[in-house]
Design an enzyme around this catalytic site. Structure first.
Site, PDB file in Angstrom:
ATOM      1  N   HIS A 105      43.239  41.862  45.129  1.00 42.80           N
ATOM      2  CA  HIS A 105      43.435  41.938  46.572  1.00 42.80           C
ATOM      3  C   HIS A 105      44.127  43.256  46.928  1.00 42.80           C
ATOM      4  O   HIS A 105      43.745  43.927  47.885  1.00 42.80           O
ATOM      5  CB  HIS A 105      44.284  40.762  47.068  1.00 42.80           C
ATOM      6  N   HIS A 143      51.007  36.968  41.885  1.00 45.22           N
ATOM      7  CA  HIS A 143      51.190  38.211  41.142  1.00 45.22           C
ATOM      8  C   HIS A 143      52.658  38.599  41.090  1.00 45.22           C
ATOM      9  O   HIS A 143      53.426  38.248  41.981  1.00 45.22           O
ATOM     10  CB  HIS A 143      50.425  39.360  41.804  1.00 45.22           C
TER      11      HIS A 143
END
Length: 186
Positions: A105, A143
């Site tokens: 992303h 993340h």
């Protein structure tokens, strides 16, 4: 330090926290499964004239390149996701996306930010979205902050490497003409 910061930031969007819904919406909005068809539709609708179509074409090519590169990097590094990642609410993931480094992303957002800047099309709402999507990845516990920072940097590097090779307006007009003729014949 990376794990400790990830742990603290992910508490802001823990399950049932109001910020989690916003972060989940940002996550979905930055997914290639949504962005690629959206760019294709905008291109096909001829929205905004030739310059806008060229930008859609460039962003589409960038998205495809990014998917390939990030998929390969994730397969090489195989860094596990943070402990606070709630896999049950991860949407539209594929097998390679069980890994954390680098953030896909974030790389898509870094690449789009640079391509929009190079095209003189970067506006404040787009800038805010392109920064919020990567931040949502850390808030959701998907993340570590370093995964996102590296992913964003990789995306910027992708844009710098691709920019000289992306089609210009003249070549884009010829490609669009060929595509339109092929579609018209079918």
């Amino acid at each position: 330090l990376d794990a400790a910061l990830s742990e603290r930031l992910s508490l802001l969007a823990r399950p049932r926290a109001p910020l989690r819904r916003v972060a989940l919406l940002l996550e979905v909005s930055g997914h290639a499964a949504l962005l690629l068809p959206l760019l294709a539709v905008l291109f096909a609708l001829q929205a905004g004239g030739p310059e806008a179509r060229l930008l859609c074409l460039r962003l589409f090519a960038g998205q495809l390149f990014d998917l390939l590169l990030i998929g390969c990097l994730k397969a090489v590094f195989r860094r596990g996701r943070p402990g606070r990642n709630h896999a049950a609410d991860m949407t539209a993931t594929v097998a390679v996306d069980h890994y954390s480094f680098p953030s896909g992303h974030a790389s898509k957002c870094g690449m789009m930010l640079c391509l929009l800047h190079f095209s003189a099309c970067l506006r404040l709402p787009a800038l805010l979205w392109l920064l919020a999507v990567p931040a949502s990845r850390v808030l959701l516990g998907r993340h570590f902050p370093l995964d996102v920072a590296c992913g964003f940097a990789i995306g910027c590097l992708e844009a710098l490497l691709m920019w000289p090779y992306l089609p210009g307006l003249e070549l884009s007009a010829r490609l669009i003409g060929l595509l339109a003729a092929a579609i018209g014949r079918s």
